[in-house]
Each structure stands twice: as C-alpha cells, then as structure tokens.
Scaffold this motif. Structure first.
Motif, PDB file in Angstrom:
ATOM      1  N   MET A   1      -2.309   6.014   7.968  1.00 34.61           N
ATOM      2  CA  MET A   1      -0.997   5.421   7.701  1.00 34.61           C
ATOM      3  C   MET A   1      -0.615   5.688   6.243  1.00 34.61           C
ATOM      4  SD  MET A   1       0.220   1.452   8.078  1.00 34.61           S
ATOM      5  CE  MET A   1      -0.197   1.417   9.827  1.00 34.61           C
ATOM      6  N   THR A   2       0.637   6.034   6.025  1.00 35.91           N
ATOM      7  CA  THR A   2       1.128   6.287   4.671  1.00 35.91           C
ATOM      8  C   THR A   2       2.310   5.381   4.369  1.00 35.91           C
ATOM      9  OG1 THR A   2       2.571   8.051   5.494  1.00 35.91           O
ATOM     10  CG2 THR A   2       0.387   8.690   4.673  1.00 35.91           C
ATOM     11  N   LEU A   3       2.595   5.198   3.062  1.00 36.85           N
ATOM     12  CA  LEU A   3       3.687   4.350   2.628  1.00 36.85           C
ATOM     13  C   LEU A   3       4.606   5.123   1.698  1.00 36.85           C
ATOM     14  CD1 LEU A   3       1.748   1.045   1.818  1.00 36.85           C
ATOM     15  CD2 LEU A   3       3.060   1.549   3.882  1.00 36.85           C
ATOM     16  N   ARG A   4       5.892   4.773   1.741  1.00 34.65           N
ATOM     17  CA  ARG A   4       6.879   5.401   0.875  1.00 34.65           C
ATOM     18  C   ARG A   4       6.833   4.764  -0.505  1.00 34.65           C
ATOM     19  NH1 ARG A   4      11.487   7.070   3.833  1.00 34.65           N
ATOM     20  NH2 ARG A   4      12.589   7.106   1.838  1.00 34.65           N
ATOM     21  N   ILE A   5       7.380   5.466  -1.487  1.00 33.05           N
ATOM     22  CA  ILE A   5       7.317   5.009  -2.877  1.00 33.05           C
ATOM     23  C   ILE A   5       8.031   3.666  -3.067  1.00 33.05           C
ATOM     24  CG2 ILE A   5       9.372   6.303  -3.577  1.00 33.05           C
ATOM     25  CD1 ILE A   5       7.930   6.828  -6.264  1.00 33.05           C
ATOM     26  N   ARG A   6       9.098   3.431  -2.317  1.00 29.44           N
ATOM     27  CA  ARG A   6       9.816   2.158  -2.452  1.00 29.44           C
ATOM     28  C   ARG A   6       8.912   0.986  -2.075  1.00 29.44           C
ATOM     29  NH1 ARG A   6      15.492   1.960   0.431  1.00 29.44           N
ATOM     30  NH2 ARG A   6      15.771   3.583  -1.156  1.00 29.44           N
ATOM     31  N   THR A   7       8.132   1.163  -1.011  1.00 34.15           N
ATOM     32  CA  THR A   7       7.214   0.107  -0.582  1.00 34.15           C
ATOM     33  C   THR A   7       6.103  -0.096  -1.603  1.00 34.15           C
ATOM     34  OG1 THR A   7       7.664   0.669   1.724  1.00 34.15           O
ATOM     35  CG2 THR A   7       5.700  -0.656   1.278  1.00 34.15           C
ATOM     36  N   ILE A   8       5.583   1.011  -2.148  1.00 29.16           N
ATOM     37  CA  ILE A   8       4.533   0.922  -3.159  1.00 29.16           C
ATOM     38  C   ILE A   8       5.045   0.142  -4.371  1.00 29.16           C
ATOM     39  CG2 ILE A   8       3.015   2.228  -4.680  1.00 29.16           C
ATOM     40  CD1 ILE A   8       2.421   2.469  -1.695  1.00 29.16           C
ATOM     41  N   ALA A   9       6.248   0.429  -4.795  1.00 26.42           N
ATOM     42  CA  ALA A   9       6.822  -0.260  -5.954  1.00 26.42           C
ATOM     43  C   ALA A   9       6.938  -1.757  -5.692  1.00 26.42           C
ATOM     44  CB  ALA A   9       8.183   0.336  -6.294  1.00 26.42           C
ATOM     45  N   ARG A  10       7.359  -2.108  -4.493  1.00 30.56           N
ATOM     46  CA  ARG A  10       7.524  -3.526  -4.161  1.00 30.56           C
ATOM     47  C   ARG A  10       6.181  -4.243  -4.116  1.00 30.56           C
ATOM     48  NH1 ARG A  10       7.608  -5.426   0.883  1.00 30.56           N
ATOM     49  NH2 ARG A  10       8.150  -3.392   1.721  1.00 30.56           N
ATOM     50  N   LEU A  11       5.156  -3.593  -3.600  1.00 33.99           N
ATOM     51  CA  LEU A  11       3.853  -4.231  -3.449  1.00 33.99           C
ATOM     52  C   LEU A  11       3.070  -4.314  -4.749  1.00 33.99           C
ATOM     53  CD1 LEU A  11       2.670  -2.648  -0.072  1.00 33.99           C
ATOM     54  CD2 LEU A  11       3.441  -4.989  -0.461  1.00 33.99           C
ATOM     55  N   THR A  12       3.235  -3.356  -5.622  1.00 34.32           N
ATOM     56  CA  THR A  12       2.429  -3.314  -6.846  1.00 34.32           C
ATOM     57  C   THR A  12       3.171  -3.824  -8.070  1.00 34.32           C
ATOM     58  OG1 THR A  12       3.099  -1.043  -7.373  1.00 34.32           O
ATOM     59  CG2 THR A  12       1.144  -1.337  -5.979  1.00 34.32           C
ATOM     60  N   GLY A  13       4.498  -3.924  -7.984  1.00 36.04           N
ATOM     61  CA  GLY A  13       5.272  -4.318  -9.161  1.00 36.04           C
ATOM     62  C   GLY A  13       5.521  -3.173 -10.126  1.00 36.04           C
ATOM     63  N   ILE A  14       5.121  -1.957  -9.762  1.00 37.81           N
ATOM     64  CA  ILE A  14       5.344  -0.767 -10.593  1.00 37.81           C
ATOM     65  C   ILE A  14       6.618  -0.083 -10.112  1.00 37.81           C
ATOM     66  CG2 ILE A  14       4.395   1.402 -11.415  1.00 37.81           C
ATOM     67  CD1 ILE A  14       2.777  -1.020 -12.263  1.00 37.81           C
ATOM     68  N   ARG A  15       7.604   0.073 -10.974  1.00 34.26           N
ATOM     69  CA  ARG A  15       8.892   0.633 -10.565  1.00 34.26           C
ATOM     70  C   ARG A  15       8.749   2.078 -10.092  1.00 34.26           C
ATOM     71  NH1 ARG A  15      12.877   1.225 -14.327  1.00 34.26           N
ATOM     72  NH2 ARG A  15      11.327   1.576 -15.958  1.00 34.26           N
ATOM     73  N   GLU A  16       9.649   2.479  -9.205  1.00 31.00           N
ATOM     74  CA  GLU A  16       9.622   3.849  -8.682  1.00 31.00           C
ATOM     75  C   GLU A  16       9.702   4.864  -9.824  1.00 31.00           C
ATOM     76  OE1 GLU A  16      12.267   4.653  -5.362  1.00 31.00           O
ATOM     77  OE2 GLU A  16      12.460   2.491  -5.016  1.00 31.00           O
ATOM     78  N   ALA A  17      10.593   4.616 -10.787  1.00 33.41           N
ATOM     79  CA  ALA A  17      10.740   5.549 -11.907  1.00 33.41           C
ATOM     80  C   ALA A  17       9.450   5.648 -12.705  1.00 33.41           C
ATOM     81  CB  ALA A  17      11.883   5.088 -12.809  1.00 33.41           C
ATOM     82  N   THR A  18       8.739   4.545 -12.835  1.00 34.62           N
ATOM     83  CA  THR A  18       7.466   4.550 -13.564  1.00 34.62           C
ATOM     84  C   THR A  18       6.428   5.369 -12.822  1.00 34.62           C
ATOM     85  OG1 THR A  18       7.956   2.362 -14.497  1.00 34.62           O
ATOM     86  CG2 THR A  18       5.655   3.082 -14.521  1.00 34.62           C
ATOM     87  N   LEU A  19       6.351   5.200 -11.517  1.00 38.24           N
ATOM     88  CA  LEU A  19       5.396   5.982 -10.725  1.00 38.24           C
ATOM     89  C   LEU A  19       5.680   7.475 -10.843  1.00 38.24           C
ATOM     90  CD1 LEU A  19       5.190   3.755  -7.514  1.00 38.24           C
ATOM     91  CD2 LEU A  19       3.368   4.111  -9.192  1.00 38.24           C
ATOM     92  N   ARG A  20       6.945   7.834 -10.817  1.00 39.40           N
ATOM     93  CA  ARG A  20       7.293   9.255 -10.961  1.00 39.40           C
ATOM     94  C   ARG A  20       6.923   9.756 -12.353  1.00 39.40           C
ATOM     95  NH1 ARG A  20      12.237   7.348  -8.485  1.00 39.40           N
ATOM     96  NH2 ARG A  20      12.254   7.841  -6.247  1.00 39.40           N
ATOM     97  N   ALA A  21       7.140   8.918 -13.377  1.00 40.60           N
ATOM     98  CA  ALA A  21       6.785   9.315 -14.744  1.00 40.60           C
ATOM     99  C   ALA A  21       5.278   9.492 -14.891  1.00 40.60           C
ATOM    100  CB  ALA A  21       7.293   8.263 -15.734  1.00 40.60           C
ATOM    101  N   TRP A  22       4.500   8.601 -14.298  1.00 41.07           N
ATOM    102  CA  TRP A  22       3.033   8.746 -14.342  1.00 41.07           C
ATOM    103  C   TRP A  22       2.617  10.046 -13.663  1.00 41.07           C
ATOM    104  CZ3 TRP A  22       0.942   3.281 -12.570  1.00 41.07           C
ATOM    105  CH2 TRP A  22       1.228   2.344 -13.570  1.00 41.07           C
TER     106      TRP A  22
END
Length: 286
Positions: A1-22
């Motif tokens: 099972m995989t998750l989209r970036i929007r869901t990851i951001a909501r669950l971890t508190g890390i913004r989508e833009a931050t994840l892309r920057a990392w």
C-alpha cells in the motif's frame, strides 16, 4: 500500500513543500511516481519521514535528523523500538492485521508488566499527537483489546480487596483504566471494570452490589473546573462510603476542585494503593 504526499503531510505535520525541498536537497525521501506522475510513498518511506519528524521535534537539525535515520535502518534499532516503528508504520497505512501482529509478537517476547508499561501505554499516549482520527481509532482499539484480554486472563485472590474502575460520564478513554485494573489484579485485588462513560447512577448501582473498598476513576477528557466538580461530586456521593481516587490528565489540571469534593488523586498504581492503605489505617484507628 502506498500513500500520496498530501496524506503524508497531514499525518506527519511536514508540509508538502517541505517534503519536496528535502527530496531536492537531501535525496530524502525517495518517492515513486504512479501512472499519473504523482509522488507515492511506501510504508517504509512513511515511517522514515515520521522518524525524521520526531527527531526534529526533539531538537535535531533537519540534516542531522535525516542523516541519523538514513544511517540507522529500522532493522538496526533496539528490539522494542523496532516493534514501535513497525506498529506505527502499519497504522499509518491502516493495516490493522499487521499492527495487531506486531503487538502479538511483542507480547510473546515480553513479560506482562513491561509489555503494558513500556510498550502499550506509551503507544496509547502518543497516538493522539501522531495520528488522525481514523488511524487513532484503529490503533487505540487494538491496544485496548490487548489490555482487556490481559485483564480478563489474570487471576485475583478470592479474599483480595475489591475495587471498581470507571471513567466518568462522557469520558471515553479507558486505556489507562484497563492498565490500572491489570496491575491491581496482579497484586491480588478483585476488579470490577465498568469502563468508559459511566454515569453516577451506574456507579451507585455497582457499589451497592459489590461493596468496594475503593473506586478508581480515570479522567482524560478536559473539563472546566465547575463541570469536573459536578461530575466528581456526584461520583463521590454515589460511591459512599468507598474511597474515591481519581487519576488522569483531565483531573490533574483541577486538583483543588478534586480535593474539595472529598476525592483523592493518584498518578500511579502504587500511589493509589498507598492512599487506600492510609484510609484503611485511619478507619481502623477510629
């Protein structure tokens, strides 16, 4: 099972833009692209992001947190931490079977009290901060099932002191209450568990039936002082003459109110037993 970036951001508190920057700067995380060219993350990647977020909360710089996670795969962590990470990873993708399997493996490898105190209860306390409502419900239900099964499986002395355990009306978080019941039962107490959302009328009926020496209430839900006073006043009157001892974060905020209605407060099983012994000693002297 995989998750989209929007869901990851909501669950971890890390913004989508931050994840892309990392991803651009550190090569972390490394999502795949689905047929629609959206970023999707595997269970392991989700767990690594969660670990990084936790290390940042503890004070590490982003680069240090990512380096630490990349250099220490989950499989190289201490056994208990591996179990915790596997549990959170399964819950993140709503894999209840795997999450329950992890809890079962932990139970098979640990003694009962360390299993409850160092694994189940810390997981239960953390999930309100880590998870959305759906995942919290899934995870808490699995842990409560384990706690309830352990409580029912334990033996108590037929002549042991009697305790009634309950959460007051509108308080539904019974995990701590189950753990308390387990500890008391292992100390020889006879436990009557009423559980969550117990009104004063039900407390009164139970006390009339089993005549407990002690009633323990778990207050997790936050209340205004006056509301808590009314709830505890009704409980103390319903349980009289039994000693009423209250615990939990919802009570900790209003100790003066709690004492004003004749209840006592305890943080641990040992404190609760000590209060009962003091009350029994005072009664015997009288």
């Amino acid at each position: 099972m995989t998750l989209r970036i929007r869901t990851i951001a909501r669950l971890t508190g890390i913004r989508e833009a931050t994840l892309r920057a990392w991803e651009r700067r550190y090569g972390f995380p490394r999502p795949h692209r689905n047929e629609s060219n959206y970023r999707v993350y595997t269970r392991d990647e989700v767990e690594n992001i969660r670990r990084v977020a936790k290390l940042i909360e503890e004070g590490l710089a982003v680069s240090e947190a990512i380096a630490q996670v990349q250099s220490t795969p989950v499989g190289e962590l201490p056994v208990r931490e591996q179990l915790e990470e596997r549990f959170w990873s399964a819950v993140m993708v709503l894999d209840g079977d795997e999450a329950d399997r992890v809890l079962g493996e932990a139970q098979a490898s640990m003694e009962v009290e360390p299993y409850v105190d160092t694994l189940l209860m810390p997981l239960l306390r953390e999930m309100g901060q880590r998870l959305d409502i759906a995942r919290e419900h899934l995870a808490s239900a699995l842990i409560r099932q384990r706690l309830r099964a352990l409580l029912l499986a334990g033996d108590s002395r037929p002549d042991g002191p009697r305790v009634v355990l309950a959460c007051p009306e509108r308080d539904t978080h019974e995990g701590g209450l189950l753990a308390l019941g387990l500890h008391l039962k292992r100390k020889g107490w006879r436990v009557t568990l009423l559980g969550a959302d117990t009104p004063a009328e039900a407390l009164h009926a139970a006390c009339q039936q089993v005549r407990p020496e002690l009633v323990a209430l778990s207050c997790v839900r936050k209340r205004e002082a006056e509301e808590l006073r009314q709830v505890l006043q009704a409980a103390v009157e319903a349980c009289a003459p039994a000693l009423v001892v209250v615990g939990g974060p919802g009570a900790r905020e209003h100790l003066k109110t709690l004492f004003s209605v004749g209840a006592q407060y305890a943080e641990t099983t040992e404190e609760l037993v000590a209060l009962w012994q003091q009350a029994r000693g005072a009664l015997n002297r009288t």
